[in-house]
Design a protein around this motif. Sequence first.
Motif, short mmCIF file in Angstrom:
data_model
loop_
_atom_site.label_atom_id
_atom_site.label_comp_id
_atom_site.label_asym_id
_atom_site.label_seq_id
_atom_site.Cartn_x
_atom_site.Cartn_y
_atom_site.Cartn_z
N ARG A 202 51.99 -45.04 -69.93
CA ARG A 202 52.33 -43.74 -69.34
C ARG A 202 51.96 -42.67 -70.36
N ARG A 203 51.33 -41.59 -69.88
CA ARG A 203 50.92 -40.50 -70.75
C ARG A 203 51.44 -39.18 -70.24
N PHE A 204 51.66 -38.26 -71.17
CA PHE A 204 51.93 -36.87 -70.83
C PHE A 204 50.74 -36.07 -71.35
N GLY B 13 60.25 -43.52 -75.67
CA GLY B 13 59.78 -43.93 -74.36
C GLY B 13 60.83 -44.65 -73.54
N LYS B 14 62.08 -44.64 -73.99
CA LYS B 14 63.14 -45.40 -73.31
C LYS B 14 63.37 -44.90 -71.89
N SER B 15 63.64 -43.61 -71.74
CA SER B 15 63.90 -43.07 -70.41
C SER B 15 62.64 -43.11 -69.54
N THR B 16 61.48 -42.94 -70.16
CA THR B 16 60.22 -43.04 -69.41
C THR B 16 60.05 -44.43 -68.83
N LEU B 17 60.41 -45.45 -69.61
CA LEU B 17 60.34 -46.83 -69.11
C LEU B 17 61.24 -47.01 -67.90
N LEU B 18 62.46 -46.47 -67.96
CA LEU B 18 63.37 -46.60 -66.83
C LEU B 18 62.86 -45.85 -65.61
N ARG B 19 62.28 -44.68 -65.81
CA ARG B 19 61.76 -43.91 -64.69
C ARG B 19 60.58 -44.64 -64.03
N CYS B 20 59.74 -45.27 -64.82
CA CYS B 20 58.65 -46.07 -64.24
C CYS B 20 59.20 -47.29 -63.51
N ALA B 21 60.22 -47.91 -64.08
CA ALA B 21 60.83 -49.08 -63.45
C ALA B 21 61.47 -48.72 -62.12
N ALA B 22 62.00 -47.49 -62.03
CA ALA B 22 62.64 -47.04 -60.79
C ALA B 22 61.65 -46.50 -59.78
N GLY B 23 60.39 -46.41 -60.15
CA GLY B 23 59.38 -45.86 -59.24
C GLY B 23 59.38 -44.35 -59.19
N LEU B 24 60.05 -43.69 -60.14
CA LEU B 24 60.13 -42.23 -60.15
C LEU B 24 59.01 -41.59 -60.97
N LEU C 80 69.71 -53.10 -61.90
CA LEU C 80 70.49 -51.89 -62.16
C LEU C 80 69.97 -51.25 -63.43
N LEU C 81 69.58 -49.98 -63.34
CA LEU C 81 69.04 -49.23 -64.46
C LEU C 81 70.04 -48.16 -64.88
N LEU C 82 70.43 -48.18 -66.15
CA LEU C 82 71.43 -47.26 -66.68
C LEU C 82 70.82 -46.46 -67.83
N ASP C 83 70.77 -45.15 -67.70
CA ASP C 83 70.17 -44.30 -68.73
C ASP C 83 71.28 -43.53 -69.45
N GLU C 84 71.60 -43.97 -70.67
CA GLU C 84 72.66 -43.37 -71.50
C GLU C 84 73.96 -43.21 -70.70
N PRO C 85 74.49 -44.27 -70.13
CA PRO C 85 75.65 -44.14 -69.23
C PRO C 85 76.96 -43.79 -69.94
N PHE C 86 77.01 -43.95 -71.27
CA PHE C 86 78.24 -43.69 -72.00
C PHE C 86 78.39 -42.23 -72.45
N THR C 87 77.35 -41.42 -72.22
CA THR C 87 77.38 -40.03 -72.68
C THR C 87 78.57 -39.28 -72.09
N GLY C 88 79.38 -38.69 -72.95
CA GLY C 88 80.48 -37.85 -72.50
C GLY C 88 81.73 -38.59 -72.07
N LEU C 89 81.75 -39.92 -72.20
CA LEU C 89 82.92 -40.69 -71.76
C LEU C 89 83.93 -40.82 -72.90
N ASP C 90 85.23 -40.73 -72.55
CA ASP C 90 86.25 -41.01 -73.55
C ASP C 90 86.42 -42.52 -73.66
N ALA C 91 87.27 -42.97 -74.60
CA ALA C 91 87.38 -44.40 -74.88
C ALA C 91 87.83 -45.21 -73.67
#
Length: 229
Positions: A8-10, A38-49, A150-161
């Motif tokens: 994938r290129r930009f 390239g982590k989120s880019t990989l997930l976006r390609c995997a999701a077809g987005l 199931l694709l999870l992109d930084e799912p812990f962001t902003g969560l308390d313990a």
Amino acid sequence: MHVERLERRFGVVPALRGIDLTVGAGELILILGPNGAGKSTLLRCAAGLARPYRGTVRIGGRDVQTDPAARGLIGLVSHQSLLYEDLTARENLRFAAALHGIAGAEQRVRDALDTAGLTAVADRRTGTFSRGMIQRLTIARATLHAPVLLLLDEPFTGLDAPAAQLLRRRMAAERAAGRAVLCVTHEPAEAWHEATRIVVLIAGKVVIDQPRPADLERFRRDYQELLRQ
């Protein structure tokens, strides 16, 4: 999921450089790497987005770029919740069920709300929810149609313990149900014990792909040394 020679290129800048990755049922893979790896880019390609410059992503033998049915096999939790704040939790899940053509939708929605621990607030507007409640509903929406991936992109962001612990339990349950799970994270400790494999991307390339080591702190030292190279 089978990823083969994914690029994938930009513009002229490469974001993914020939990624090969196979994820089996019941695997939970942590995707690690520095910003811009390239982590989120990989997930976006995997999701077809996102459309790759070269290479393929296949789920059950179906190409996510050319076969719409392949995308129905995917659940995605991204930085955006994809929820409608003016709708209740129940209405959001009903809408998702209609999009996927789910039979017996009302029972499926009730079960999803119960699993997410949201039955008591099912008829509250989503715009009034806390970050943890939003995340639980987002995962309920993403898994309502029983995806195989199931694709999870930084799912812990902003969560308390407490919310983070609930998320870890849910991830483990999804893996136990036979789903393949890919989780992008910047902090391996967030879901270390739930993971079965560790994949590290640097500059768009896979530099580590191994079963989860037993010793997190040793891995963390090796990982930080790798980032300094």
